[in-house]
Design a protein around this motif. Structure first.
Motif, short mmCIF file in Angstrom:
data_model
loop_
_atom_site.label_atom_id
_atom_site.label_comp_id
_atom_site.label_asym_id
_atom_site.label_seq_id
_atom_site.Cartn_x
_atom_site.Cartn_y
_atom_site.Cartn_z
N ALA A 155 24.62 7.83 -20.01
CA ALA A 155 25.45 6.89 -20.75
C ALA A 155 24.69 5.59 -20.98
O ALA A 155 24.00 5.10 -20.10
N GLY A 156 24.82 5.10 -22.21
CA GLY A 156 24.09 3.90 -22.60
C GLY A 156 22.75 4.18 -23.25
O GLY A 156 22.13 3.28 -23.83
N GLY A 157 22.32 5.42 -23.19
CA GLY A 157 21.04 5.80 -23.77
C GLY A 157 21.13 6.09 -25.26
O GLY A 157 22.18 5.90 -25.88
N SER A 158 20.01 6.56 -25.79
CA SER A 158 19.90 6.80 -27.24
C SER A 158 19.29 8.17 -27.51
O SER A 158 18.49 8.68 -26.71
N LEU A 159 19.64 8.71 -28.64
CA LEU A 159 19.01 9.92 -29.18
C LEU A 159 18.93 9.77 -30.68
O LEU A 159 19.76 9.09 -31.31
N ARG A 160 17.95 10.45 -31.26
CA ARG A 160 17.83 10.49 -32.71
C ARG A 160 17.83 11.94 -33.15
O ARG A 160 16.91 12.70 -32.82
N ARG A 219 27.46 1.89 -33.41
CA ARG A 219 26.57 2.54 -32.42
C ARG A 219 25.64 3.56 -33.08
O ARG A 219 24.51 3.73 -32.64
N PHE A 220 26.14 4.24 -34.10
CA PHE A 220 25.36 5.28 -34.78
C PHE A 220 24.93 4.79 -36.16
O PHE A 220 25.65 4.02 -36.82
#
Length: 122
Positions: free
Chosen positions: A14-19, A67-68
């Motif tokens: 949680a709090g992380g990122s992905l692309r 966020r996105f």
């Protein structure tokens, strides 16, 4: 007929990122509006974001707004979904879809990828 392949999913805290990426099979990619959708276990497929053919117009579900970020590179026949500040409730299989319509409704999209799993741990 365009074929779509998603990639970039995975497990993140949680709090992380992905692309996520959505690669299309043909050069007519720029003719299609692109949508990202997601489906969690036991739930219906829901709209996440969409982008117009030229990339100039985007729209987001309230749950991911801020966020996105959806984007596309028509020269590379690829669309993207940058996901930041991920939450456990974002856990789902994410799909990209292509169609001539610019819509939130998954039923109007003719072409779909196979999906990529995104899991957000708390």
């Amino acid at each position: 007929q365009v074929q779509l392949v998603e990639s970039g999913g995975g497990l993140v805290q949680a709090g992380g990122s992905l692309r996520l990426s959505c690669a299309a099979s043909e050069r007519t990619f720029s003719r299609y509006n692109i949508g990202w959708f997601r489906q969690a276990p036991g739930k219906e497929r829901e709209f996440v974001a969409r982008i117009s053919r030229g990339g100039g117009t985007t729209w987001y579900a309230d749950s991911v707004k801020g966020r996105f970020t959806i984007s596309r590179d028509n020269a590379k026949n690829t669309a993207f979904l940058q996901m930041n500040s991920l939450k456990p409730e974002d856990t789902a299989v994410y799909y990209c879809a292509a169609d001539g319509s610019y819509s939130d409704d998954p039923r109007v999209y003719d072409y779909w990828g196979q999906g990529t799993q995104v899991t957000v741990s708390s």
